[in-house]
Design a protein around this motif. Structure first.
Motif, PDB file in Angstrom:
ATOM      1  N   GLU A 325      -8.487   2.619  -1.887  1.00  0.00           N
ATOM      2  CA  GLU A 325      -9.724   1.714  -1.626  1.00  0.00           C
ATOM      3  C   GLU A 325      -9.354   0.295  -0.987  1.00  0.00           C
ATOM      4  OE1 GLU A 325     -14.050   0.001  -3.144  1.00  0.00           O
ATOM      5  OE2 GLU A 325     -13.109   1.027  -4.568  1.00  0.00           O
ATOM      6  N   SER A 326      -9.614   0.286   0.374  1.00  0.00           N
ATOM      7  CA  SER A 326      -9.038  -0.701   1.509  1.00  0.00           C
ATOM      8  C   SER A 326      -9.694  -0.139   2.844  1.00  0.00           C
ATOM      9  CB  SER A 326      -7.610  -0.717   1.112  1.00  0.00           C
ATOM     10  OG  SER A 326      -7.303  -1.575   2.141  1.00  0.00           O
ATOM     11  N   ASP A 327      -8.930  -1.495   3.672  1.00  0.00           N
ATOM     12  CA  ASP A 327      -9.633  -1.447   4.833  1.00  0.00           C
ATOM     13  C   ASP A 327      -8.588  -0.185   5.628  1.00  0.00           C
ATOM     14  OD1 ASP A 327     -10.011  -2.041   7.663  1.00  0.00           O
ATOM     15  OD2 ASP A 327     -10.796  -3.838   7.228  1.00  0.00           O
ATOM     16  N   LYS A 328      -8.615   0.245   5.969  1.00  0.00           N
ATOM     17  CA  LYS A 328      -7.958   1.599   7.012  1.00  0.00           C
ATOM     18  C   LYS A 328      -7.710   1.129   7.992  1.00  0.00           C
ATOM     19  CE  LYS A 328     -10.037   5.284   7.943  1.00  0.00           C
ATOM     20  NZ  LYS A 328     -10.448   7.329   8.288  1.00  0.00           N
ATOM     21  N   TYR A 329      -8.649   0.002   9.023  1.00  0.00           N
ATOM     22  CA  TYR A 329      -8.092   0.076  10.224  1.00  0.00           C
ATOM     23  C   TYR A 329      -7.241  -1.482  10.387  1.00  0.00           C
ATOM     24  CZ  TYR A 329     -10.816   3.496  11.958  1.00  0.00           C
ATOM     25  OH  TYR A 329     -11.886   4.740  11.761  1.00  0.00           O
ATOM     26  N   ALA A 330      -7.582  -1.956   9.211  1.00  0.00           N
ATOM     27  CA  ALA A 330      -6.856  -3.531   8.708  1.00  0.00           C
ATOM     28  C   ALA A 330      -5.024  -3.129   8.364  1.00  0.00           C
ATOM     29  CB  ALA A 330      -6.855  -4.464   7.779  1.00  0.00           C
ATOM     30  N   LEU A 331      -5.019  -2.153   7.845  1.00  0.00           N
ATOM     31  CA  LEU A 331      -3.770  -1.579   7.428  1.00  0.00           C
ATOM     32  C   LEU A 331      -3.096  -0.911   8.406  1.00  0.00           C
ATOM     33  CD1 LEU A 331      -4.342   0.420   4.279  1.00  0.00           C
ATOM     34  CD2 LEU A 331      -3.296  -1.919   4.413  1.00  0.00           C
ATOM     35  N   TYR A 332      -3.586  -0.455   9.275  1.00  0.00           N
ATOM     36  CA  TYR A 332      -3.289   0.524  10.960  1.00  0.00           C
ATOM     37  C   TYR A 332      -2.578  -0.768  11.416  1.00  0.00           C
ATOM     38  CZ  TYR A 332      -3.114   2.434  15.658  1.00  0.00           C
ATOM     39  OH  TYR A 332      -2.811   2.790  16.520  1.00  0.00           O
ATOM     40  N   ARG A 333      -3.306  -1.573  11.582  1.00  0.00           N
ATOM     41  CA  ARG A 333      -2.973  -3.081  12.658  1.00  0.00           C
ATOM     42  C   ARG A 333      -1.816  -3.435  11.741  1.00  0.00           C
ATOM     43  NH1 ARG A 333      -8.582  -3.716  12.928  1.00  0.00           N
ATOM     44  NH2 ARG A 333      -8.955  -5.447  11.076  1.00  0.00           N
ATOM     45  N   ALA A 334      -1.898  -3.806  10.946  1.00  0.00           N
ATOM     46  CA  ALA A 334      -0.418  -4.124   9.969  1.00  0.00           C
ATOM     47  C   ALA A 334       0.848  -3.420  10.476  1.00  0.00           C
ATOM     48  CB  ALA A 334      -0.969  -4.208   8.550  1.00  0.00           C
ATOM     49  N   VAL A 335       0.401  -1.940  10.198  1.00  0.00           N
ATOM     50  CA  VAL A 335       1.458  -0.893  10.299  1.00  0.00           C
ATOM     51  C   VAL A 335       1.709  -0.779  11.675  1.00  0.00           C
ATOM     52  CG1 VAL A 335       2.049   1.040  10.103  1.00  0.00           C
ATOM     53  CG2 VAL A 335       1.005   0.348   8.286  1.00  0.00           C
ATOM     54  N   SER A 336       0.806  -0.827  12.559  1.00  0.00           N
ATOM     55  CA  SER A 336       1.313  -1.100  14.202  1.00  0.00           C
ATOM     56  C   SER A 336       1.903  -1.886  14.284  1.00  0.00           C
ATOM     57  CB  SER A 336       0.326  -0.726  15.174  1.00  0.00           C
ATOM     58  OG  SER A 336       0.279  -1.307  16.451  1.00  0.00           O
ATOM     59  N   GLN A 337       1.557  -3.618  13.922  1.00  0.00           N
ATOM     60  CA  GLN A 337       3.057  -4.629  14.310  1.00  0.00           C
ATOM     61  C   GLN A 337       4.242  -4.229  13.995  1.00  0.00           C
ATOM     62  OE1 GLN A 337       2.173  -6.999  16.127  1.00  0.00           O
ATOM     63  NE2 GLN A 337       4.151  -7.589  15.697  1.00  0.00           N
ATOM     64  N   LEU A 338       4.249  -3.517  12.516  1.00  0.00           N
ATOM     65  CA  LEU A 338       5.713  -3.414  12.119  1.00  0.00           C
ATOM     66  C   LEU A 338       6.104  -2.402  13.835  1.00  0.00           C
ATOM     67  CD1 LEU A 338       5.236  -2.854   8.362  1.00  0.00           C
ATOM     68  CD2 LEU A 338       6.260  -5.140   9.748  1.00  0.00           C
ATOM     69  N   LEU A 339       5.601  -1.101  13.795  1.00  0.00           N
ATOM     70  CA  LEU A 339       5.932  -0.230  14.775  1.00  0.00           C
ATOM     71  C   LEU A 339       6.373  -0.727  16.186  1.00  0.00           C
ATOM     72  CD1 LEU A 339       4.046   3.039  14.168  1.00  0.00           C
ATOM     73  CD2 LEU A 339       6.174   2.611  12.663  1.00  0.00           C
ATOM     74  N   GLU A 340       5.436  -2.045  16.119  1.00  0.00           N
ATOM     75  CA  GLU A 340       6.091  -2.642  17.687  1.00  0.00           C
ATOM     76  C   GLU A 340       7.578  -3.248  17.630  1.00  0.00           C
ATOM     77  OE1 GLU A 340       4.322  -2.047  20.232  1.00  0.00           O
ATOM     78  OE2 GLU A 340       3.264  -1.144  19.552  1.00  0.00           O
TER      79      GLU A 340
END
Length: 434
Positions: A325-340
Motif C-alpha cells: 500500500e503506497s504510491d506506485k507512481y511516486a515509487l516508479y519516479r524514484a526508481v527511474s531517478q536511480l536508473l538514470e
C-alpha cells in the motif's frame, strides 16, 4: 459526413457490381444447362419415336425400360420426368411448352401418323436455390458491412475526431474545460483519464504560478537585503585597507561589524536554500493497494527497450507477488531517478532491479556496475546539490538523489546506498515500511 456518404456509396457500388456479375454468370450457366437439356431431350425423343415406328412398341414401355439408361448416359442433363400423352387421351388438362423447364415433343407411329406427345421436365431446383442463397448472402453482407461502417463512424470515429484536439489544447493551455463524462466502452476510461490529467496539470500550473510569485518576491527581497550588507562590508574593508582606524584602536569593532553583515548575508542565503528545498518536496502522495509485480512490470516496460538499444544487460526481478500500500507512481519516479543515475555514472556492463518483501517492509534495490564512490562520500549522496567525485565530467545539479530520499521519506520509508567491492557495484536501496 461527406466522407461517410462516399464510403457508403462505394460499398453499395461494389455489392451492386458483385450482384450483377453473379446474376450474369448464373444466367450464362443456366442457358448452358438448358441447351444441354434440349440436346438430351431431342435425342431421347428420337429414340422413342424410332422404337415406336420401327418395332411398334408402346411409348410408355420404352420410357419405363430406358429411363435409368438415359439418366446414366446424360447425367444431370437428363429430364427429371418423361410422361407420354396419347393422342386419344381423355385427359382434359391443357398442356403447352411455355415453361423453359418443360418441353412437349410429338411421337409418330409406324404408319407415320401422330400417336401422342412426350412431356419432358428438366429440374433446376438446385440452381434456383443457389441463386437465392447467394443473392441473400450478398444482401446480408452488404447490410452488415453498411451497419458496421455506420456503427464505427458514430461510435468510434466521430467521437475520436472530437477528442483528438483535446490533448494539444491541454498541452498548450492547461486550464481548459473538462471533457463531458461518457460511459462509452471505447472512450469512457480515456475521457476519465484525460480529466484526471487535466486536474493534475491544473493543480501543477497553479502551484507553479504560486512558486513563481514567491520566487520573485524572495529574489527581490534578498536582492534589496543583500545590497546594504555588501555595501557596508566594502566600506569597512576599504577603511581598514586605508588605515583609517589603525590609530584609533577600533579594529576589533570594525571586525565585529563586518562579521555582523556577513551573518546577515548567510541568513539570506539559508532562506533562499530553504525555499528552494521546499519547492522540491511539495508533491502529492496518492496511496493505493497494488501487487509489487505491477511496479516491476511498469519499470520493465519503460526501460527494457531502451537498455536493449544501449546494449546494457538489464533485469527486473520481483520475488513472489506481495501486495503493498503506497504510491506506485511516486515509487516508479524514484526508481527511474536511480536508473538514470546508473545510466549516467555506470560503465554499461549491467543494471539490475530487485523488488521484494522483507519482514515488515518492502525493499527496492537498484544495482549498477562501475562508477564506484569512495566510502567517505556515501554519507553525503542524498544531500541536496551535493555531487560526488565521479561527477566531475558529468552534467547535473546534484538534486536527483535528494528527491529520491525525500520521496522515500514522504512514503514512510528511507533511502540508503552501499558500495559492493566484490562485484564492483553501487547499490541504492529504498525501504518502505508497511
Amino acid at each position: 459526413m461527406k466522407k461517410l456518404i462516399h464510403i457508403l456509396i462505394a460499398i453499395a457500388a461494389v455489392f451492386a457490381a458483385m450482384l450483377t456479375g453473379f446474376h450474369l454468370c448464373f444466367g450464362n450457366a443456366m442457358n448452358k444447362r438448358l441447351m444441354e437439356c434440349n440436346v438430351a431431350v431431342n435425342r431421347i425423343n428420337r429414340e422413342i419415336s424410332e422404337e415406336v415406328s420401327e418395332r411398334g412398341v408402346s411409348p410408355d414401355k420404352v420410357i419405363a425400360e430406358r429411363a435409368e439408361a438415359w439418366k446414366n448416359t446424360y447425367g444431370s442433363s437428363a429430364p427429371e420426368s418423361i410422361v407420354f400423352i396419347p393422342l386419344s387421351s381423355d385427359d382434359s388438362v391443357f398442356r403447352a411448352s411455355i415453361d423453359k423447364r418443360c418441353a412437349v415433343c410429338s411421337i409418330y407411329g409406324s404408319d407415320g401418323g401422330l400417336v401422342g406427345f412426350a412431356e419432358y421436365t428438366c429440374s433446376d431446383n438446385v440452381f434456383t436455390a443457389v441463386k437465392y442463397i447467394v443473392t441473400i448472402f450478398l444482401l446480408v453482407c452488404y447490410l452488415l458491412i453498411t451497419g458496421a461502417v455506420l456503427y464505427f463512424h458514430f461510435a468510434v470515429f466521430k467521437p475520436f475526431r472530437q477528442l483528438s484536439e483535446y490533448p494539444e489544447r491541454l498541452a498548450r493551455l492547461r486550464d481548459i474545460q473538462k471533457l463531458p463524462e461518457s460511459k462509452s466502452r471505447y472512450f469512457g476510461k480515456y475521457i476519465w483519464g484525460m480529466n484526471m490529467l487535466t486536474d493534475v496539470l491544473s493543480a501543477s500550473s497553479h502551484r507553479i504560478h504560486l512558486l513563481e510569485g514567491q520566487h520573485q518576491k524572495l529574489v527581490t527581497s534578498i536582492a534589496h537585503g543583500v545590497k546594504t550588507p555588501v555595501a557596508n562590508i566594502r566600506l569597512y574593508t576599504d577603511a581598514v585597507r586605508s588605515g583609517l582606524y589603525s590609530d584609533t584602536g577600533m579594529t576589533s569593532e570594525i571586525a565585529d561589524k563586518i562579521d555582523s553583515n556577513t551573518a546577515k548575508i548567510e541568513s539570506m542565503a539559508a532562506e533562499l536554500l530553504a525555499a528552494s528545498d521546499a519547492s522540491l518536496d511539495g508533491f502529492d502522495i496518492e496511496t493505493e493497494r497494488f501487487p509489487l509485480t505491477e511496479l516491476a512490470d511498469l519499470i520493465r516496460s519503460e526501460y527494457a527497450d531502451r537498455m536493449s538499444l544501449l546494449r546494457i544487460p538489464f533485469s527486473v526481478k520481483c520475488t513472489d507477488a506481495p501486495v503493498m500500500e503506497s504510491d506506485k507512481y511516486a515509487l516508479y519516479r524514484a526508481v527511474s531517478q536511480l536508473l538514470e543515475n546508473a545510466l549516467k555514472y555506470g560503465d554499461g556492463s549491467g543494471i539490475s532491479v530487485d523488488l521484494m518483501r522483507q519482514d515488515d517492509a518492502f525493499c527496492i534495490s537498484v544495482r549498477s556496475k562501475g562508477g564506484l564512490l569512495p566510502e567517505s562520500e556515501l554519507p553525503y549522496v542524498f544531500r541536496s546539490y551535493w555531487r560526488g567525485s565521479n561527477a566531475a565530467e558529468k552534467s547535473g545539479s546534484g538534486i536527483g538523489l535528494y528527491v529520491v530520499h525525500e520521496t522515500a521519506k514522504a512514503l514512510g520509508g528511507s533511502a540508503h546506498v552501499r558500495r559492493i567491492d566484490e562485484t564492483s557495484e553501487m547499490e541504492f536501496l529504498i525501504y518502505i515500511e508497511q
